[in-house]
Design a protein around this motif. Structure first.
Motif, mmCIF file in Angstrom:
data_model
loop_
_atom_site.group_PDB
_atom_site.id
_atom_site.type_symbol
_atom_site.label_atom_id
_atom_site.label_comp_id
_atom_site.label_asym_id
_atom_site.label_seq_id
_atom_site.Cartn_x
_atom_site.Cartn_y
_atom_site.Cartn_z
ATOM 1 N N VAL A 18 -7.922 -46.516 21.628
ATOM 2 C CA VAL A 18 -7.701 -47.743 22.405
ATOM 3 C C VAL A 18 -7.725 -47.382 23.880
ATOM 4 O O VAL A 18 -7.555 -46.216 24.258
ATOM 5 N N PRO A 19 -7.966 -48.367 24.760
ATOM 6 C CA PRO A 19 -7.865 -48.104 26.198
ATOM 7 C C PRO A 19 -6.440 -47.678 26.548
ATOM 8 O O PRO A 19 -5.492 -47.961 25.808
ATOM 9 N N ASP A 20 -6.288 -47.009 27.673
ATOM 10 C CA ASP A 20 -4.974 -46.556 28.115
ATOM 11 C C ASP A 20 -4.000 -47.732 28.120
ATOM 12 O O ASP A 20 -4.211 -48.729 28.809
ATOM 13 N N PRO A 21 -2.899 -47.648 27.342
ATOM 14 C CA PRO A 21 -1.990 -48.788 27.230
ATOM 15 C C PRO A 21 -0.989 -48.903 28.373
ATOM 16 O O PRO A 21 -0.190 -49.841 28.399
ATOM 17 N N GLY A 22 -1.021 -47.939 29.319
ATOM 18 C CA GLY A 22 -0.039 -47.970 30.394
ATOM 19 C C GLY A 22 1.324 -47.521 29.888
ATOM 20 O O GLY A 22 1.432 -46.589 29.089
ATOM 21 N N ASP A 23 2.375 -48.189 30.333
ATOM 22 C CA ASP A 23 3.740 -47.840 29.960
ATOM 23 C C ASP A 23 3.942 -48.088 28.464
ATOM 24 O O ASP A 23 3.959 -49.226 28.002
ATOM 25 N N ALA A 26 6.982 -50.253 27.510
ATOM 26 C CA ALA A 26 6.792 -51.677 27.806
ATOM 27 C C ALA A 26 5.992 -52.392 26.728
ATOM 28 O O ALA A 26 6.017 -53.624 26.650
ATOM 29 N N ARG A 27 5.293 -51.639 25.883
ATOM 30 C CA ARG A 27 4.494 -52.257 24.822
ATOM 31 C C ARG A 27 5.301 -52.507 23.544
ATOM 32 O O ARG A 27 4.789 -53.109 22.603
ATOM 33 N N LEU A 28 6.540 -52.041 23.499
ATOM 34 C CA LEU A 28 7.365 -52.271 22.317
ATOM 35 C C LEU A 28 7.758 -53.743 22.230
ATOM 36 O O LEU A 28 8.358 -54.276 23.161
ATOM 37 N N PRO A 29 7.451 -54.416 21.117
ATOM 38 C CA PRO A 29 7.665 -55.862 21.052
ATOM 39 C C PRO A 29 9.051 -56.289 20.595
ATOM 40 O O PRO A 29 9.365 -57.479 20.611
ATOM 41 N N HIS A 30 9.888 -55.333 20.167
ATOM 42 C CA HIS A 30 11.135 -55.717 19.511
ATOM 43 C C HIS A 30 12.208 -54.663 19.770
ATOM 44 O O HIS A 30 11.896 -53.485 19.930
ATOM 45 N N HIS A 39 7.383 -37.549 30.263
ATOM 46 C CA HIS A 39 6.396 -37.706 31.341
ATOM 47 C C HIS A 39 5.377 -38.796 31.007
ATOM 48 O O HIS A 39 4.182 -38.665 31.299
ATOM 49 N N GLY A 40 5.842 -39.878 30.376
ATOM 50 C CA GLY A 40 4.985 -41.020 30.084
ATOM 51 C C GLY A 40 4.085 -40.868 28.877
ATOM 52 O O GLY A 40 3.406 -41.822 28.491
ATOM 53 N N GLU A 41 4.033 -39.674 28.277
ATOM 54 C CA GLU A 41 3.190 -39.448 27.102
ATOM 55 C C GLU A 41 4.040 -39.362 25.844
ATOM 56 O O GLU A 41 5.244 -39.085 25.903
ATOM 57 N N GLY A 42 3.400 -39.591 24.696
ATOM 58 C CA GLY A 42 4.105 -39.508 23.430
ATOM 59 C C GLY A 42 3.705 -40.636 22.520
ATOM 60 O O GLY A 42 2.557 -41.111 22.555
ATOM 61 N N ILE A 43 4.651 -41.089 21.697
ATOM 62 C CA ILE A 43 4.368 -42.145 20.736
ATOM 63 C C ILE A 43 5.539 -43.124 20.671
ATOM 64 O O ILE A 43 6.692 -42.744 20.866
ATOM 65 N N VAL A 44 5.199 -44.390 20.407
ATOM 66 C CA VAL A 44 6.198 -45.414 20.117
ATOM 67 C C VAL A 44 5.778 -46.120 18.831
ATOM 68 O O VAL A 44 4.598 -46.121 18.465
ATOM 69 N N GLY A 45 6.732 -46.719 18.156
ATOM 70 C CA GLY A 45 6.421 -47.400 16.914
ATOM 71 C C GLY A 45 7.299 -48.611 16.696
ATOM 72 O O GLY A 45 8.368 -48.742 17.296
ATOM 73 N N TRP A 46 6.827 -49.521 15.826
ATOM 74 C CA TRP A 46 7.621 -50.693 15.472
ATOM 75 C C TRP A 46 7.210 -51.169 14.081
ATOM 76 O O TRP A 46 6.176 -50.779 13.551
ATOM 77 N N ILE A 111 1.915 -47.651 15.379
ATOM 78 C CA ILE A 111 2.219 -46.485 16.205
ATOM 79 C C ILE A 111 1.223 -46.466 17.356
ATOM 80 O O ILE A 111 0.002 -46.421 17.139
ATOM 81 N N LEU A 112 1.733 -46.520 18.571
ATOM 82 C CA LEU A 112 0.905 -46.469 19.772
ATOM 83 C C LEU A 112 1.192 -45.159 20.478
ATOM 84 O O LEU A 112 2.356 -44.813 20.716
ATOM 85 N N GLY A 113 0.133 -44.403 20.785
ATOM 86 C CA GLY A 113 0.348 -43.089 21.371
ATOM 87 C C GLY A 113 -0.632 -42.745 22.470
ATOM 88 O O GLY A 113 -1.697 -43.358 22.605
ATOM 89 N N ARG A 114 -0.247 -41.747 23.256
ATOM 90 C CA ARG A 114 -1.141 -41.217 24.291
ATOM 91 C C ARG A 114 -0.837 -39.733 24.463
ATOM 92 O O ARG A 114 0.320 -39.333 24.560
ATOM 93 N N ARG A 115 -1.912 -38.938 24.509
ATOM 94 C CA ARG A 115 -1.786 -37.493 24.695
ATOM 95 C C ARG A 115 -3.023 -36.983 25.415
ATOM 96 O O ARG A 115 -4.150 -37.184 24.951
ATOM 97 N N ASN A 116 -2.810 -36.333 26.552
ATOM 98 C CA ASN A 116 -3.891 -35.673 27.302
ATOM 99 C C ASN A 116 -5.108 -36.569 27.525
ATOM 100 O O ASN A 116 -6.250 -36.173 27.298
ATOM 101 N N GLY A 117 -4.839 -37.819 27.922
ATOM 102 C CA GLY A 117 -5.924 -38.735 28.258
ATOM 103 C C GLY A 117 -6.501 -39.510 27.099
ATOM 104 O O GLY A 117 -7.375 -40.360 27.300
ATOM 105 N N THR A 118 -6.042 -39.234 25.872
ATOM 106 C CA THR A 118 -6.498 -39.976 24.694
ATOM 107 C C THR A 118 -5.390 -40.906 24.227
ATOM 108 O O THR A 118 -4.242 -40.491 24.071
#
Length: 411
Positions: A18-23, A26-30, A39-46, A111-118
């Motif tokens: 997916v395109p860079d989701p930013g924060d 902030a994308r967590l809906p619940h 440092h802004g990278e990692g994973i979130v889930g819901w 699960i939304l994630g970002r690591r090393n530009g991906t």
């Protein structure tokens, strides 16, 4: 209590770039948020595709690994990215004490994630998800604070009692924790706490799992293929009031025999636990200083390569509990904690993190954290007690360690 598994017979998993989701937070809906961010990278889930609730017992890590392996092996997985954290992921947090039943692993629906530009999005199960509609986060208001299990004067007495035991030769170190209770007018939103913690402590691992929210500086273990990393923290001082005071405090910590002894116990245990699992292991001969916005720690980075294919949970099992959160010898320190603390820590100071279907993952120690339950929050802080510990100084350190979560609640 028996292990409880809530899951479909077979997970259907699809990961797409997916395109860079930013924060990410902030994308967590619940408010029922799952997160592991640094440092802004990692994973979130819901959402929740599967949940494992584990009973107490020394085999709880092996039981978790076994049941997750079965779930992941049976899953239909479409994951063209194949990075750590893509495909199915379980977020987890374990009770500190082997006798505690407070261990939970959750496989989220998203699960939304970002690591090393991906960046990627993983979807598990069908499109039905009760948490897809955004519910804006809200700020805790009108907080009321009360003592936890022990008021300050009583906790100082427990420190003195522990020092007496240590000086009698019963053990070398014990970690004693305190709790503190807060209550708000409205339910406390984990996303607000995550945002504040990640902003103020970007170098820490900001986490949320099943109501346990915090920002820990301590990496228990990271496993990426055969490569592993850990960060031993033990020995702490508050930051100074200015550059000169800050430098003086850091130098005093670095040369303190009491803090060096506390750190040595932790580093030696990590070496002893990891050496049998590794083909090679590197631990520095002396610690370095790790500076955070509110604290400075003695730190020893650890790196190695596993000698066989072991999941990150196998390594977690070998490491927990470390002297940094329990003491040494471990069994005697654990018994003394049960005797003196006057409370059940729950998942405070237990392992918290994530594991994917390849066995990769990152796990920290749940420090600088709080258990959130509706309008209530239970905060924790712990201090390493050795023969030279002073009860007043340890209480001051505990107060300092509470401030991270007090800030997260107050803003």
């Amino acid at each position: 209590m028996k292990l409880a598994v809530t899951a479909p017979d077979r997970l259907s998993v699809r990961t797409v770039p997916v395109p860079d989701p930013g924060d990410l937070i902030a994308r967590l809906p619940h408010p029922a948020a799952l997160a592991w961010i640094r440092h802004g990278e990692g994973i979130v889930g819901w959402g929740e595709a599967a949940r494992l609730t584990l009973p107490g017992g020394t085999d709880r890590f092996a039981a978790a690994e076994h049941h997750l392996r079965e779930l992941f092996a049976a899953a239909a997985v479409d994951d063209p990215i194949a990075l750590p954290g893509t495909g199915p992921v379980a977020f987890g947090s374990f009770g500190f004490d082997p006798k505690s039943p407070d261990s939970t692993l959750i496989i989220p629906r998203r699960i939304l994630g970002r690591r090393n530009g991906t960046a990627w999005l993983t979807t598990i199960g069908g499109d039905t998800d009760p948490h897809t509609h955004t519910n804006p986060p809200h700020t805790p208001a009108h907080l009321q604070w009360t003592d936890g299990a022990l008021p300050e004067h009583a906790w100082k007495n427990t420190v003195a009692a522990a020092v007496h035991r240590i000086r009698q030769g019963h053990l070398g170190k014990v970690v004693l924790a305190r709790d503190l209770n807060a209550r708000a007018d409205t339910p406390i939103d984990a996303r607000t706490l995550l945002h504040r913690l990640a902003t103020r402590f970007p170098g820490c691992y900001t986490f949320s799992c099943a109501g346990l929210v915090g920002a820990t500086p301590e990496l228990l273990i990271r496993r990426t293929g055969e490569h592993i990393e850990s960060l031993v923290l033990a020995g702490t001082t508050a930051r100074g009031t200015g550059p000169a005071d800050d430098h003086a405090r850091a130098q005093h910590l670095f040369t303190s025999a009491k803090d060096r002894e506390e750190h040595r116990y932790a580093a030696d245990m990590v070496r002893d636990a990891l050496t049998p699992l590794c083909a090679d292991l590197t631990i520095p001969t002396e610690p370095e200083l790790l500076t955070l916005p509110n604290l400075t720690h003695l730190a020893s980075p650890v790196r190695g390569h596993l000698d066989t294919d072991r999941s990150v949970l196998d390594v977690v099992a070998a490491l927990h509990p470390t002297p940094a959160v329990c003491g040494t010898p471990t069994d005697i320190a654990m018994d003394l904690i049960r005797e003196l603390e006057g409370m059940d820590r729950g998942r405070y100071a237990g392992p918290v993190g994530w594991v994917d279907a390849r066995g990769d993952g990152e796990w920290g120690i749940a420090l600088r954290c709080a258990e959130i339950d509706g309008t209530r929050a239970r905060l924790f802080a712990g201090c390493g007690i050795v023969a030279d510990s002073d009860p007043d100084a340890e209480l001051a350190e505990a107060r300092t360690k509470f401030r991270a979560m007090q800030y997260a609640l107050h803003g």
